[in-house]
Scaffold this motif. Structure first.
Motif, short mmCIF file in Angstrom:
data_model
loop_
_atom_site.label_atom_id
_atom_site.label_comp_id
_atom_site.label_asym_id
_atom_site.label_seq_id
_atom_site.Cartn_x
_atom_site.Cartn_y
_atom_site.Cartn_z
N ILE A 60 40.33 55.64 39.60
CA ILE A 60 40.53 55.87 41.03
C ILE A 60 40.99 54.55 41.65
O ILE A 60 40.65 53.47 41.16
N TYR A 61 41.76 54.66 42.73
CA TYR A 61 42.36 53.48 43.35
C TYR A 61 42.16 53.51 44.86
O TYR A 61 42.21 54.58 45.48
N THR A 62 42.01 52.32 45.42
CA THR A 62 42.07 52.15 46.86
C THR A 62 42.51 50.72 47.13
O THR A 62 42.70 49.93 46.21
N HIS A 63 42.71 50.39 48.41
CA HIS A 63 42.99 49.02 48.80
C HIS A 63 41.80 48.48 49.58
O HIS A 63 41.24 49.19 50.44
N ASP A 64 41.40 47.26 49.27
CA ASP A 64 40.28 46.66 49.98
C ASP A 64 40.72 46.19 51.37
O ASP A 64 41.91 46.32 51.72
N PRO A 65 39.81 45.68 52.21
CA PRO A 65 40.19 45.27 53.57
C PRO A 65 41.25 44.18 53.62
O PRO A 65 41.89 43.98 54.65
N ASN A 66 41.46 43.46 52.50
CA ASN A 66 42.48 42.41 52.46
C ASN A 66 43.84 42.91 51.99
O ASN A 66 44.79 42.14 51.92
N GLY A 67 43.90 44.21 51.63
CA GLY A 67 45.15 44.76 51.15
C GLY A 67 45.32 44.69 49.65
O GLY A 67 46.37 45.07 49.13
N TYR A 68 44.28 44.23 48.91
CA TYR A 68 44.38 44.16 47.45
C TYR A 68 44.01 45.50 46.83
O TYR A 68 43.04 46.14 47.24
N MET A 69 44.76 45.91 45.81
CA MET A 69 44.43 47.15 45.13
C MET A 69 43.22 46.95 44.23
O MET A 69 43.15 45.98 43.47
N ILE A 70 42.28 47.87 44.31
CA ILE A 70 41.08 47.90 43.48
C ILE A 70 41.08 49.20 42.69
O ILE A 70 41.29 50.27 43.24
N GLU A 71 40.83 49.08 41.39
CA GLU A 71 40.77 50.23 40.49
C GLU A 71 39.36 50.31 39.89
O GLU A 71 38.81 49.30 39.47
N LEU A 72 38.79 51.50 39.88
CA LEU A 72 37.57 51.76 39.11
C LEU A 72 37.96 52.71 37.99
O LEU A 72 38.64 53.72 38.23
N THR A 73 37.54 52.39 36.75
CA THR A 73 38.09 53.11 35.61
C THR A 73 37.03 53.40 34.57
O THR A 73 36.06 52.65 34.42
N ARG A 74 37.21 54.53 33.86
CA ARG A 74 36.32 54.88 32.75
C ARG A 74 37.18 55.23 31.54
O ARG A 74 38.32 55.70 31.67
N ALA A 75 36.65 55.00 30.36
CA ALA A 75 37.36 55.35 29.14
C ALA A 75 37.23 56.84 28.88
O ALA A 75 36.13 57.40 28.97
N LEU A 76 38.34 57.50 28.57
CA LEU A 76 38.31 58.91 28.19
C LEU A 76 37.94 59.08 26.72
O LEU A 76 37.37 60.10 26.33
N ARG A 77 38.27 58.08 25.92
CA ARG A 77 37.96 58.09 24.50
C ARG A 77 38.17 56.67 23.98
O ARG A 77 38.81 55.86 24.64
N PRO A 78 37.66 56.36 22.80
CA PRO A 78 37.91 55.03 22.22
C PRO A 78 39.38 54.87 21.86
O PRO A 78 40.05 55.84 21.50
N VAL A 79 39.87 53.64 21.94
CA VAL A 79 41.21 53.31 21.45
C VAL A 79 41.13 53.16 19.93
O VAL A 79 40.24 52.50 19.41
N THR A 80 42.06 53.79 19.23
CA THR A 80 42.02 53.81 17.76
C THR A 80 42.75 52.61 17.17
O THR A 80 43.61 52.01 17.84
#
Length: 212
Positions: free
Chosen positions: A144-164
């Protein structure tokens, strides 16, 4: 024992990755992989992503330890500004013409463990002055993405599966092809994919020769 309140507890697990644009992927790879010895661990080849005027790009990641990564975007067709040391921030070279996608490529991604945690942070954002702007699944993660009060993009992320391990190898071949193509005339994603296919065929032939 009092259980933590799901609506107030701290549920993030540190930095997933910090991301930046690059105009010289070959030098970036030489610096992070070859000099600092940070292995390439993932790459994404993106064609036709986003709005019509969004260029094709490569998003590639280096392992910096403790399950953290530093990542870079290389956009095909972007003009290279003056990025010498002491010449100021790369963004200043574009002035008012800098595209939004380029600004947002410079962002911080924070890791959470589960879909429940990700949706909880979306709930918190949507109830605030900074609602979630986008929720996307890309290859091995959901963010998920949003911009903080300073205009910087912030991403919160989860792994769907391990990278092989196979995907780690794919990333190595992608970055090898990228370094070659980006150092030549008129780099493009099509040229990168063609060169990558050649590298795969060459590696397969060498593997077959060794295993005979």
């Amino acid at each position: 024992m009092t259980l933590p309140d799901i609506q107030t507890e701290h549920r993030v697990k540190g930095v997933d990755h910090a991301a930046f644009p690059t105009f010289d992927p070959a030098a970036t790879v030489r610096f992070y992989r070859d000099t600092l010895k940070f292995p390439v661990v993932h790459s994404i080849c993106a064609a036709g992503w986003g709005p019509e005027d969004h260029p094709d790009f490569i998003h590639f990641f280096f392992d910096i330890g403790n399950d953290d990564r530093i990542a870079f975007f290389y956009y095909f067709g972007m003009p290279k500004p003056n990025t010498e040391r002491g010449k100021g921030d790369v963004y200043a070279r574009f002035g008012a013409d800098i595209p939004d996608f380029f600004v947002n490529s410079r962002h911080l991604a924070i890791h959470v463990d589960s879909e429940e945690d990700l949706l909880e942070y979306r709930r918190r954002l949507d109830a605030s002055e900074w609602p979630c702007e986008m929720q996307v699944q890309h290859e091995t993660i959901e963010s998920i993405y949003t911009h903080d009060p300073n205009g910087y993009m912030i991403e919160l992320t989860r792994a769907l599966r391990p990278v092989t391990p196979q995907e780690d190898l794919d990333a190595e071949l992608t970055i090898e092809a990228l370094c070659e193509v980006a150092s030549g005339p008129d780099p493009s994603l099509d040229k990168l994919l063609t060169r990558k296919a050649e590298l795969i065929v060459d590696r397969a032939a060498r593997w077959e020769a060794v295993t005979k």
